[in-house]
Design an enzyme around this catalytic site. Structure first.
Site, PDB file in Angstrom:
ATOM      1  N   HIS A   1       4.892 -14.766  -2.697  1.00  0.00           N
ATOM      2  CA  HIS A   1       4.038 -13.627  -2.680  1.00  0.00           C
ATOM      3  C   HIS A   1       5.863 -12.692  -2.266  1.00  0.00           C
ATOM      4  CE1 HIS A   1       0.676 -11.860  -0.521  1.00  0.00           C
ATOM      5  NE2 HIS A   1       1.868 -11.246   0.067  1.00  0.00           N
TER       6      HIS A   1
ATOM      7  N   GLU B   1       0.473  -0.998   0.018  1.00  0.00           N
ATOM      8  CA  GLU B   1      -0.573   0.129   0.143  1.00  0.00           C
ATOM      9  C   GLU B   1       0.461   1.252  -0.121  1.00  0.00           C
ATOM     10  OE1 GLU B   1      -0.659  -2.663   2.012  1.00  0.00           O
ATOM     11  OE2 GLU B   1      -2.954  -3.119   1.501  1.00  0.00           O
TER      12      GLU B   1
END
Ligand code: DLZ
Length: 161
Positions: free
Chosen positions: A91, A61
């Site tokens: 990931h 983010e």
């Protein structure tokens, strides 16, 4: 990458005084991120820079917060701080490349200096060694702040002609 050739963190340009910087930091790995934030703040304080802090949930983010900081027009530079530690799945690669590509895009789309203080490490020990803590070999939060301020200053010079 090695830390050799990194900027002199003691050097403060008087022209940085009064610059406004948005510091966006991720919430994962708080001990390391707190070290990065403290390193960035040390430089900002020494330089007379006005910094505002904004917290992202994770490194993924960071770009959207950096985007809104840049779009607000309130800041001369953005410093992004975070730590991603490799786990057992892919990931890591997705978060690292999304954050890196996103921050690059913010810098180019808005023409603003973005200090890149995102650590991408195999282990927490590697991250601690770069976090500007007692016993760390490197201070990547301070480096990111110095780099953002230098770039912001040079952008001003370019624009002034
Ligand atoms: C999910 C995740 C994982 C596994 N690891 C990290 C990390 O090491 N550092 C970090 O800053 N964030 C991590 N995240 C969270 C993502 O960045 C993101 O916040 C979530 O996927 C939710 O969008």
């Amino acid at each position: 990458m090695s830390g050799q050739g990194s900027p002199d963190l003691g050097e403060v340009d008087p022209a940085w005084s009064g610059m406004r910087v948005a510091v966006v930091s991720a919430s994962w790995h708080t001990r390391v991120v707190d070290g990065l934030r403290a390193g960035a703040a040390r430089v900002a304080d020494r330089a007379g820079v006005v910094s505002s802090e904004f917290v992202a949930p994770g490194s993924f983010e960071l770009p959207v917060l950096a985007h809104h900081a840049a779009a607000s027009g309130r800041f001369d530079a953005v410093v992004a701080l975070g730590v991603v530690i490799r786990g057992g799945t892919p990931h890591f690669d997705y978060v690292c490349s999304a954050a890196t590509d996103g921050l690059t895009r913010v810098a180019l789309d808005h023409g603003i200096a973005v200090g890149f203080g995102l650590l991408t490490c195999d282990t927490e020990e590697q991250a601690l060694d770069r976090a500007g803590l007692d016993g760390s070999r490197e201070d990547k939060g301070a480096e990111a702040m110095v780099s953002a301020l230098r770039a912001a200053r040079t952008i001003r010079d370019i624009q002034a002609g």
